[in-house]
Scaffold this active site. Structure first.
Site, PDB file in Angstrom:
ATOM      1  N   GLU A 166     -34.929   2.956 -11.458  1.00 28.27           N
ATOM      2  CA  GLU A 166     -33.549   3.440 -11.270  1.00 28.27           C
ATOM      3  C   GLU A 166     -33.078   3.468  -9.821  1.00 28.27           C
ATOM      4  O   GLU A 166     -32.644   4.487  -9.289  1.00 28.27           O
ATOM      5  CB  GLU A 166     -33.412   4.839 -11.900  1.00 28.27           C
ATOM      6  CG  GLU A 166     -33.810   4.856 -13.366  1.00 28.27           C
ATOM      7  CD  GLU A 166     -33.808   6.251 -14.004  1.00 28.27           C
ATOM      8  OE1 GLU A 166     -33.373   7.206 -13.356  1.00 28.27           O
ATOM      9  OE2 GLU A 166     -34.264   6.371 -15.151  1.00 28.27           O
ATOM     10  N   GLU A 208     -37.397   1.828 -23.023  1.00 26.78           N
ATOM     11  CA  GLU A 208     -37.191   3.237 -23.404  1.00 26.78           C
ATOM     12  C   GLU A 208     -36.142   3.350 -24.519  1.00 26.78           C
ATOM     13  O   GLU A 208     -35.250   4.156 -24.498  1.00 26.78           O
ATOM     14  CB  GLU A 208     -36.758   4.057 -22.178  1.00 26.78           C
ATOM     15  CG  GLU A 208     -37.723   3.934 -21.008  1.00 26.78           C
ATOM     16  CD  GLU A 208     -37.325   4.753 -19.804  1.00 26.78           C
ATOM     17  OE1 GLU A 208     -36.452   5.621 -19.927  1.00 26.78           O
ATOM     18  OE2 GLU A 208     -37.905   4.525 -18.705  1.00 26.78           O
TER      19      GLU A 208
HETATM   20  O1  G3I Z   1     -44.568  19.999 -17.706  1.00 30.73           O
HETATM   21  C1  G3I Z   1     -43.588  21.011 -17.393  1.00 30.73           C
HETATM   22  C2  G3I Z   1     -44.026  22.353 -17.960  1.00 30.73           C
HETATM   23  O2  G3I Z   1     -45.218  22.769 -17.302  1.00 30.73           O
HETATM   24  C3  G3I Z   1     -42.900  23.389 -17.758  1.00 30.73           C
HETATM   25  O3  G3I Z   1     -43.271  24.602 -18.357  1.00 30.73           O
HETATM   26  C4  G3I Z   1     -41.622  22.843 -18.393  1.00 30.73           C
HETATM   27  C5  G3I Z   1     -40.459  23.779 -18.257  1.00 30.73           C
HETATM   28  O4  G3I Z   1     -39.957  23.702 -16.939  1.00 30.73           O
HETATM   29  O5  G3I Z   1     -41.269  21.608 -17.757  1.00 30.73           O
HETATM   30  C6  G3I Z   1     -42.271  20.611 -18.014  1.00 30.73           C
HETATM   31  O6  G3I Z   1     -41.887  19.415 -17.387  1.00 30.73           O
HETATM   32  C7  G3I Z   1     -40.801  18.767 -18.053  1.00 30.73           C
HETATM   33  C8  G3I Z   1     -41.284  17.367 -18.448  1.00 30.73           C
HETATM   34  O7  G3I Z   1     -40.202  16.607 -19.028  1.00 30.73           O
HETATM   35  C9  G3I Z   1     -42.422  17.425 -19.475  1.00 30.73           C
HETATM   36  O8  G3I Z   1     -41.972  18.028 -20.639  1.00 30.73           O
HETATM   37  C10 G3I Z   1     -39.652  18.620 -17.044  1.00 30.73           C
HETATM   38  O9  G3I Z   1     -39.131  19.928 -16.784  1.00 30.73           O
HETATM   39  C11 G3I Z   1     -38.555  17.753 -17.656  1.00 30.73           C
HETATM   40  O10 G3I Z   1     -37.541  17.512 -16.677  1.00 30.73           O
HETATM   41  C12 G3I Z   1     -39.154  16.411 -18.056  1.00 30.73           C
HETATM   42  O11 G3I Z   1     -38.128  15.651 -18.669  1.00 30.73           O
HETATM   43  C13 G3I Z   1     -38.423  14.255 -18.721  1.00 30.73           C
HETATM   44  C14 G3I Z   1     -37.326  13.493 -17.947  1.00 30.73           C
HETATM   45  O12 G3I Z   1     -37.658  12.101 -17.978  1.00 30.73           O
HETATM   46  C15 G3I Z   1     -37.185  13.978 -16.539  1.00 30.73           C
HETATM   47  O13 G3I Z   1     -37.995  13.327 -15.730  1.00 30.73           O
HETATM   48  C16 G3I Z   1     -38.365  13.783 -20.166  1.00 30.73           C
HETATM   49  O14 G3I Z   1     -39.413  14.387 -20.914  1.00 30.73           O
HETATM   50  C17 G3I Z   1     -38.522  12.269 -20.240  1.00 30.73           C
HETATM   51  O15 G3I Z   1     -38.274  11.793 -21.563  1.00 30.73           O
HETATM   52  C18 G3I Z   1     -37.516  11.585 -19.310  1.00 30.73           C
HETATM   53  O16 G3I Z   1     -37.781  10.222 -19.309  1.00 30.73           O
HETATM   54  C19 G3I Z   1     -36.952   9.449 -18.404  1.00 30.73           C
HETATM   55  C20 G3I Z   1     -37.799   8.296 -17.904  1.00 30.73           C
HETATM   56  O17 G3I Z   1     -38.949   8.805 -17.277  1.00 30.73           O
HETATM   57  C21 G3I Z   1     -36.986   7.420 -16.971  1.00 30.73           C
HETATM   58  N1  G3I Z   1     -35.788   6.936 -17.650  1.00 30.73           N
HETATM   59  C22 G3I Z   1     -34.938   8.003 -18.185  1.00 30.73           C
HETATM   60  C23 G3I Z   1     -35.746   8.856 -19.156  1.00 30.73           C
HETATM   61  C24 G3I Z   1     -34.868   9.925 -19.759  1.00 30.73           C
HETATM   62  O18 G3I Z   1     -34.411  10.796 -18.749  1.00 30.73           O
END
Ligand code: G3I
Length: 369
Positions: free
Chosen positions: A156, A261
């Site tokens: 991105e 994705e």
């Molecule tokens: O692991 C922590 C956990 O310890 C904590 O308690 C919890 C609450 O704060 O957060 C957890 O981390 C979360 C992580 O997902 C794992 O569940 C993050 O807050 C959350 O922001 C993260 O979201 C991910 C998102 O990327 C943000 O990076 C989504 O699962 C994931 O599906 C999404 O995937 C992205 C691709 O990597 C890139 N392209 C876009 C796609 C969708 O946004």
């Protein structure tokens, strides 16, 4: 042989073949066309829901980590690495004899802020950032050398209008941060495939920006095997035509394509001007299918899936992989983005971990290509 017997044998044969097709997995059906994969979370890797872990092992030929291999989870501080989850993820794929993809090395999101600042909180110099990028990429790619088929090296880096996202990487190093990332990844594992990954690649201006970058990377002697089109789609957009145009542009640029994705949301989008609600606050109006999906909407979604899947099959000479961003509607990121607490239905398994009917139609479609 009596007519009755012939009829009985024929009917039995038909029943067996229909049953066999119904049991055929997408991995089996797409064999020889492209890898068919899924994004995996740690609950699935750790077997918290055994049915999900078993489905992932059975239905898909490749897996990618939804989160555990990103910069923040693996490298939260300059001199601290967390390998536990990424190690378990890679071992999970190897145990199931699946192709493992790495996601992602350089991204403006989910990355430790330490990467960009010095002890006083000021931006580091270009040289310091380059060295920090190199150490990160060498450590992650080097740890899984020979075990990860390919990496989303940069994720991105473009805006929809084709300009570079003004991330900290860009602010400190300019667009060359991309070239350095691909160079370091190749040095760390010369045999790994290297990808650039982004969303809205169907946008003509964004696709043109990416194509120009591909040409510049190639001119600089960098290895870039494919562009990952995330394909986070909506029931109404992008069109098949716009998607096909992006495929043609990338193919002409001499790179392969990955659908990295894939999901198709049916929920109203707060970004869509047609929606009166332009904020991201939860409302029942923005969450219309809590109690289930009307058949008319389901049929429309099924058609979107099949139309896009047929396009992927049509381009299977350059599309090496199709990955769905999540196993079931239960765990999709779209239940919480861009509005928390909604119920979406964007992927191929339902909330009971049952294959949706469209999967059998997808399998039938593979026979045409
Ligand atoms: O692991 C922590 C956990 O310890 C904590 O308690 C919890 C609450 O704060 O957060 C957890 O981390 C979360 C992580 O997902 C794992 O569940 C993050 O807050 C959350 O922001 C993260 O979201 C991910 C998102 O990327 C943000 O990076 C989504 O699962 C994931 O599906 C999404 O995937 C992205 C691709 O990597 C890139 N392209 C876009 C796609 C969708 O946004």
């Amino acid at each position: 042989m009596k007519i009755g017997t012939v009829f009985a044998i024929t009917t039995l044969g038909l029943l067996v073949s229909v049953h066999a097709m119904a049991q055929k997995t997408l991995a089996e059906a797409t064999k020889g066309k492209f890898l068919f994969g899924v994004a995996v979370n740690m609950q699935q890797v750790n077997g918290v829901s055994p049915i999900e872990s078993e489905l992932i092992a059975k239905e898909f030929s490749t897996i990618v980590a939804e989160n555990c291999m990103k910069p923040q989870p693996t490298h939260p501080e300059e001199n601290k690495f967390n390998w536990e989850d990424a190690d378990k993820f890679v071992a999970f794929g190897e145990k199931n004899k699946q192709v493992v993809t790495g996601h992602c090395l350089i991204w403006h999101s989910q990355i430790g802020r330490w990467m960009f600042v010095d002890s006083t909180g000021k931006d580091v110099s270009p040289e310091v950032l380059k060295e920090r990028m190199r150490k990160h990429i060498y450590a992650v790619v080097g740890r899984y050398k020979g075990r990860v088929k390919g990496w989303d090296v940069v994720n991105e880096a473009f805006e929809d209008n084709g300009s570079y996202r003004k991330s900290k990487f860009y602010q400190i190093l300019g667009k060359d941060f991309i070239k350095y990332a691909f160079q370091y990844a190749h040095e760390a594992d010369p045999n790994a495939e290297l990808y650039y990954n982004d969303y809205n690649v169907e946008s003509p201006t964004k696709c043109d920006g990416i194509v120009q970058m591909v040409k510049e990377l190639k001119a600089a002697g960098c290895r870039i095997d494919a562009v990952g089109s995330q394909s986070h789609m909506h029931i109404n957009t992008p069109s098949v035509a716009a998607t096909e145009t992006s495929f043609k542009k990338l193919k002409d640029a001499g790179v392969h394509i990955l659908i990295t994705e894939w999901d198709i949301s049916i929920l109203p989008s707060p970004y869509d001007g047609a929606n009166i609600s332009m904020n991201f606050k939860y409302s029942k109006e923005m969450d219309p299918y809590r109690d289930g999906v009307p058949d008319s909407v389901q049929q429309k979604w099924n058609k979107r899936v099949l139309d896009m899947f047929e396009l992927f099959l049509k381009y299977n000479d350059v599309i090496d992989r199709v990955t769905v961003w999540g196993l079931s509607d239960t765990g999709t990121w779209l239940n919480g983005f861009p509005i928390r607490g909604r119920k979406d239905y964007p992927v191929l398994f339902d909330r009971n971990n049952q294959r949706k009917s469209v999967v059998d139609d997808m399998i039938k479609l593979t026979k045409k290509y």
